[in-house]
Motif scaffolding. Sequence first.
Motif, PDB file in Angstrom:
ATOM      1  N   GLY A 476       0.818  -1.206   0.000  1.00 56.33           N
ATOM      2  CA  GLY A 476       0.000   0.000   0.000  1.00 56.33           C
ATOM      3  C   GLY A 476       0.851   1.255   0.000  1.00 56.33           C
ATOM      4  N   ALA A 477       1.951   1.235   0.780  1.00 56.44           N
ATOM      5  CA  ALA A 477       2.847   2.382   0.812  1.00 56.44           C
ATOM      6  C   ALA A 477       3.508   2.624  -0.536  1.00 56.44           C
ATOM      7  CB  ALA A 477       3.914   2.177   1.889  1.00 56.44           C
ATOM      8  N   LEU A 478       3.617   1.566  -1.341  1.00 58.26           N
ATOM      9  CA  LEU A 478       4.223   1.686  -2.663  1.00 58.26           C
ATOM     10  C   LEU A 478       3.206   2.061  -3.734  1.00 58.26           C
ATOM     11  CD1 LEU A 478       6.588  -1.428  -2.574  1.00 58.26           C
ATOM     12  CD2 LEU A 478       7.236   0.967  -2.409  1.00 58.26           C
ATOM     13  N   GLY A 479       1.945   2.233  -3.355  1.00 54.69           N
ATOM     14  CA  GLY A 479       0.934   2.657  -4.308  1.00 54.69           C
ATOM     15  C   GLY A 479       0.304   1.539  -5.096  1.00 54.69           C
ATOM     16  N   LEU A 480       0.508   0.286  -4.661  1.00 49.81           N
ATOM     17  CA  LEU A 480      -0.087  -0.847  -5.373  1.00 49.81           C
ATOM     18  C   LEU A 480      -1.491  -1.098  -4.839  1.00 49.81           C
ATOM     19  CD1 LEU A 480       0.300  -3.200  -7.391  1.00 49.81           C
ATOM     20  CD2 LEU A 480       1.155  -4.576  -5.495  1.00 49.81           C
ATOM     21  N   ASP A 481      -2.498  -0.858  -5.684  1.00 48.18           N
ATOM     22  CA  ASP A 481      -3.890  -1.092  -5.302  1.00 48.18           C
ATOM     23  C   ASP A 481      -4.195  -2.567  -5.502  1.00 48.18           C
ATOM     24  OD1 ASP A 481      -6.505  -0.907  -4.634  1.00 48.18           O
ATOM     25  OD2 ASP A 481      -7.161   0.105  -6.479  1.00 48.18           O
ATOM     26  N   ALA A 482      -3.936  -3.350  -4.459  1.00 44.18           N
ATOM     27  CA  ALA A 482      -3.961  -4.808  -4.615  1.00 44.18           C
ATOM     28  C   ALA A 482      -5.138  -5.482  -3.930  1.00 44.18           C
ATOM     29  CB  ALA A 482      -2.656  -5.389  -4.074  1.00 44.18           C
ATOM     30  N   GLY A 483      -6.011  -4.724  -3.288  1.00 45.20           N
ATOM     31  CA  GLY A 483      -7.137  -5.354  -2.609  1.00 45.20           C
ATOM     32  C   GLY A 483      -6.721  -5.959  -1.283  1.00 45.20           C
ATOM     33  N   PRO A 484      -7.611  -6.680  -0.627  1.00 46.54           N
ATOM     34  CA  PRO A 484      -7.314  -7.243   0.702  1.00 46.54           C
ATOM     35  C   PRO A 484      -6.244  -8.327   0.615  1.00 46.54           C
ATOM     36  CG  PRO A 484      -9.402  -8.093  -0.140  1.00 46.54           C
ATOM     37  CD  PRO A 484      -8.976  -7.015  -1.086  1.00 46.54           C
ATOM     38  N   PRO A 485      -5.364  -8.406   1.621  1.00 46.42           N
ATOM     39  CA  PRO A 485      -4.335  -9.455   1.620  1.00 46.42           C
ATOM     40  C   PRO A 485      -4.924 -10.807   1.992  1.00 46.42           C
ATOM     41  CG  PRO A 485      -4.191  -8.169   3.639  1.00 46.42           C
ATOM     42  CD  PRO A 485      -5.247  -7.512   2.795  1.00 46.42           C
ATOM     43  N   VAL A 486      -4.211 -11.852   1.645  1.00 48.91           N
ATOM     44  CA  VAL A 486      -4.664 -13.223   1.906  1.00 48.91           C
ATOM     45  C   VAL A 486      -3.615 -13.930   2.760  1.00 48.91           C
ATOM     46  CG1 VAL A 486      -5.274 -15.446   0.887  1.00 48.91           C
ATOM     47  CG2 VAL A 486      -5.929 -13.321  -0.272  1.00 48.91           C
ATOM     48  N   ASP A 487      -4.058 -14.530   3.838  1.00 53.97           N
ATOM     49  CA  ASP A 487      -3.191 -15.372   4.661  1.00 53.97           C
ATOM     50  C   ASP A 487      -3.181 -16.771   4.038  1.00 53.97           C
ATOM     51  OD1 ASP A 487      -2.090 -17.098   6.635  1.00 53.97           O
ATOM     52  OD2 ASP A 487      -2.521 -15.584   8.159  1.00 53.97           O
ATOM     53  N   ALA A 488      -2.035 -17.175   3.511  1.00 57.59           N
ATOM     54  CA  ALA A 488      -1.971 -18.415   2.731  1.00 57.59           C
ATOM     55  C   ALA A 488      -2.143 -19.659   3.591  1.00 57.59           C
ATOM     56  CB  ALA A 488      -0.643 -18.482   1.977  1.00 57.59           C
ATOM     57  N   ARG A 489      -2.057 -19.531   4.900  1.00 59.45           N
ATOM     58  CA  ARG A 489      -2.244 -20.723   5.731  1.00 59.45           C
ATOM     59  C   ARG A 489      -3.661 -21.267   5.628  1.00 59.45           C
ATOM     60  NH1 ARG A 489      -0.084 -18.393  11.306  1.00 59.45           N
ATOM     61  NH2 ARG A 489      -1.421 -16.714  10.520  1.00 59.45           N
ATOM     62  N   GLY A 490      -4.588 -20.415   5.211  1.00 62.25           N
ATOM     63  CA  GLY A 490      -5.953 -20.887   5.045  1.00 62.25           C
ATOM     64  C   GLY A 490      -6.215 -21.534   3.701  1.00 62.25           C
ATOM     65  N   LEU A 491      -5.224 -21.500   2.829  1.00 66.24           N
ATOM     66  CA  LEU A 491      -5.381 -22.102   1.500  1.00 66.24           C
ATOM     67  C   LEU A 491      -4.870 -23.533   1.564  1.00 66.24           C
ATOM     68  CD1 LEU A 491      -4.064 -19.042  -0.577  1.00 66.24           C
ATOM     69  CD2 LEU A 491      -6.419 -19.562   0.103  1.00 66.24           C
ATOM     70  N   THR A 492      -5.704 -24.407   2.072  1.00 70.09           N
ATOM     71  CA  THR A 492      -5.266 -25.763   2.396  1.00 70.09           C
ATOM     72  C   THR A 492      -5.363 -26.747   1.241  1.00 70.09           C
ATOM     73  OG1 THR A 492      -7.502 -26.186   3.236  1.00 70.09           O
ATOM     74  CG2 THR A 492      -5.828 -25.475   4.833  1.00 70.09           C
ATOM     75  N   SER A 493      -5.936 -26.349   0.119  1.00 67.83           N
ATOM     76  CA  SER A 493      -6.051 -27.257  -1.020  1.00 67.83           C
ATOM     77  C   SER A 493      -5.578 -26.559  -2.278  1.00 67.83           C
ATOM     78  CB  SER A 493      -7.515 -27.702  -1.200  1.00 67.83           C
ATOM     79  OG  SER A 493      -8.320 -26.598  -1.599  1.00 67.83           O
ATOM     80  N   PRO A 494      -5.114 -27.330  -3.267  1.00 73.06           N
ATOM     81  CA  PRO A 494      -4.671 -26.714  -4.528  1.00 73.06           C
ATOM     82  C   PRO A 494      -5.777 -25.907  -5.202  1.00 73.06           C
ATOM     83  CG  PRO A 494      -3.963 -29.015  -4.393  1.00 73.06           C
ATOM     84  CD  PRO A 494      -4.878 -28.785  -3.244  1.00 73.06           C
ATOM     85  N   GLU A 495      -7.022 -26.346  -5.042  1.00 74.74           N
ATOM     86  CA  GLU A 495      -8.134 -25.622  -5.675  1.00 74.74           C
ATOM     87  C   GLU A 495      -8.289 -24.234  -5.061  1.00 74.74           C
ATOM     88  OE1 GLU A 495      -8.299 -28.681  -4.449  1.00 74.74           O
ATOM     89  OE2 GLU A 495      -8.313 -29.802  -6.359  1.00 74.74           O
ATOM     90  N   ARG A 496      -8.268 -24.164  -3.725  1.00 72.37           N
ATOM     91  CA  ARG A 496      -8.411 -22.866  -3.059  1.00 72.37           C
ATOM     92  C   ARG A 496      -7.215 -21.971  -3.359  1.00 72.37           C
ATOM     93  NH1 ARG A 496     -10.105 -23.312   3.106  1.00 72.37           N
ATOM     94  NH2 ARG A 496     -10.302 -21.056   2.691  1.00 72.37           N
ATOM     95  N   LEU A 497      -6.030 -22.577  -3.416  1.00 73.07           N
ATOM     96  CA  LEU A 497      -4.834 -21.801  -3.736  1.00 73.07           C
ATOM     97  C   LEU A 497      -4.940 -21.208  -5.140  1.00 73.07           C
ATOM     98  CD1 LEU A 497      -1.937 -21.056  -2.718  1.00 73.07           C
ATOM     99  CD2 LEU A 497      -1.137 -23.057  -3.985  1.00 73.07           C
ATOM    100  N   GLY A 498      -5.365 -22.027  -6.112  1.00 75.09           N
ATOM    101  CA  GLY A 498      -5.484 -21.555  -7.484  1.00 75.09           C
ATOM    102  C   GLY A 498      -6.526 -20.465  -7.629  1.00 75.09           C
ATOM    103  N   GLU A 499      -7.638 -20.599  -6.919  1.00 71.72           N
ATOM    104  CA  GLU A 499      -8.694 -19.584  -6.994  1.00 71.72           C
ATOM    105  C   GLU A 499      -8.212 -18.270  -6.385  1.00 71.72           C
ATOM    106  OE1 GLU A 499     -13.264 -18.868  -5.327  1.00 71.72           O
ATOM    107  OE2 GLU A 499     -12.265 -20.809  -5.072  1.00 71.72           O
TER     108      GLU A 499
END
Length: 806
Positions: A476-499
């Motif tokens: 955000g400080a660098l001006g990148l409008d990237a939306g909400p961050p994602v905690d990858a520990r909750g991405l427990t399956s390849p499908e959720r990770l890919g989405e």
Amino acid sequence: MTSTTAASAGLSPEDVAARVARGEVNTLPPRSGRTVGEIVRANVFTRINAILAVLLVIVLATGSWINGAFGLLIIANSAIGIIQELRAKRTLDSLAVLGEARPLVRRSTGEARVARDEIVLDDLIVLTPGDQVVVDGEIVEADYLEVDESLLTGESDPEPKGAGEAVLSGSFAVSGAGVYRATKVGADAYAAQLVAEASRFTLVRSELQGGINRILRFITWLLIPVGIATVIVQLLYTGSDWRQAVLRMAGALVPMVPEGLILLTSMAFALGVVRLGKRQCLVQELPALEGLARVDVVCADKTGTLTENGMRCGDIVALADVDASRIRAALAQLAAADPHPNASLQAIAEEVGEPASLWTPQARAPFTSAKKWSGVTFAEQGSWVLGAPDVLGDAAAAARAEQIAVTGLRVLLLGRTAVPVDAGDAPGAVDAVALVVLEQRVRPDAAQTLAYFAEQGVDVKVISGDNAGSVAAVTGALGLDAGPPVDARGLTSPERLGEAVTTHSVFGRVSPQQKRGMVHALQAEGHTVAMTGDGVNDVLALKDADLGVAMGSGSSATRSVAKIVLLDDRFATLPHVVAEGRRVIGNIERVANLFLTKTVYSAVLALLVVLWRLPFPFQPIHVTITGWFTIGIPAFLLSLAPNHERARPGFVQRVMRLGLPAGTIVAAATFTTYLLVLPPTGTADELVREQVAAATLSCLIIAATWVLAVVARPYEWWRVALVAASFGAYALIFLNATTQHLFLLDTSNRPMMAVGLLCGLVGAALVELTWWVRGWVFGERHTFWRTREPDAPAPNPRRDEDARAA
């Protein structure tokens, strides 16, 4: 786990000399792949040169030296190719030395870093986290040493190594430390193969080169029947003697050979490597340039890419009723007990200083990116751990750390535990003692680089092992409008990770295996992915990405698998790298249209002459001058021009869309002119033949030069000047008496010249119409004038210095 076998202080100078004399040295292949002799042979003995050489010998046998002028192309093809590749070789050799890992070797004279090709059999080599195993060996000392062998086995879990166990080159240390004895060196070790791939200069093998090779193979097979048919017709049906038949056969075949296309392709890639080398960017494989042109997603690691490697300890926040001096003492003891502290621990050590007296460590657990904590069990002071608050702490400590991390700071938790740190269930229940706040320094040029990628339509995914809120704060400080961050520990399956990776742009707490999975998910969606990184946890993702980009100060393991190494660690170099790739690929495709058009119109014209059983209208000198200003010089200049268009698949198909119809139109217009100006008897004296050739050639040049006018679009002032200069040069040749005599032309027959000019204009109009129709049929956007396109950020030393000072 600490283990040791009997190990000496290392080899003596006499031992080293004896092994060198026996050839037991880690001899490596040339850094740039090919020797000078191999470069010369590769550029002289080519398919194009062989075809031209055979035609040259045949033409010179007739005694017409001026018609052998095309033979100069053999010298030009070879000389320019050799010179450019030698320049690139020198640049790559010098840069490869800078970027090469220098292992730490223990000998009787002490420990010193040496070049990899100075290692001899039985040398003792020291391993620390991030060091690559450069030769095969046997562990003689191990201090909680873990080795990642994923590059060899595909298994991502690090393997603990103890004394007596074998290690293979290509693996690398991820935690702990150790010493191994070299048991296989040179060609016997895997390292020889890795070095050969690491910094070699290879002529590109890619979709682009594959398409060009397919075109060349087709032309080579086409030359044989066309040449035989042309000679037969010229000898049996036109009444020509053998000399005239040979000259006309050469005049038909020489323009069918796209002699300059291979030269320009090799030269453009070589120049691209040299240009990037001057920016301290080491291109380890030339195909990387094509990958650069196709990149549409950049996965950037936060630490070391958007932020500088160094950190500063900003604050220590007590969480329990523990004296501040006790907290600082514990931190100092943790730093002192780690012989190879990471950047975080180094920053803490700078803040708390050295302890007055050392506690006695009984067990130690080095930090790994998988478990995200480290710790030491001391004899009288118990077990202390330091790591991620959301891993070690309770909900209250994690929430407090999260509040601090969202401001862009990095937070570690210091805690105590009753479980020894080397126990299987470590760390167990942790009593949170303090939060250690670390400040990361953002690279001054990172914001401008991210803005460039946004303008160019390249998505940036920021992937980090740090807290997601902290990563989002930095972006955000660098001006990148990237939306909400994602905690990858909750991405427990390849499908959720890919989405997640297709819909979000900022990720925290990403494991090394997840980084690799993100690359795979993006590739499965059809994206061309570049991955940047500097740590050992980035190796898997760098290896699998379409384009791996490593920082020069990063671990030797990342440099060994990356296709590009930024030796000065400047993330801002990437826009220049992408722009260079687009320039090379886009311009080669542009000039390929010119060469394919020439090949098509030459082949069609030769076939029409054979079918009508007529004398071929041109001599070799005529087709030689045709290539000067419609293709040769313009193609060279166009190949060096800026080009920001992202490369797309389907190179051969797109080139055919213009080359086939345009070449056919040029051939039809030229042959029509020939039929209209040819005397009714089909034979003529030398003067009339030169008049016929001049009129027919004028039509060919007008139509072919208009192909250049189409290919040069969108116009800028210099492109317009280039087309105008081409027409002007031919006007001088046709109007000057000296050049007319030299090139066997006669423009004195005005009616014939009028026919040639008129047919040429008709051919040019049809080429123009083809360009518009192609755009309509295939949905291609056509523009006449270039609009301002975002370029790579220009370096501004004063601005960068001011930013660093701030």
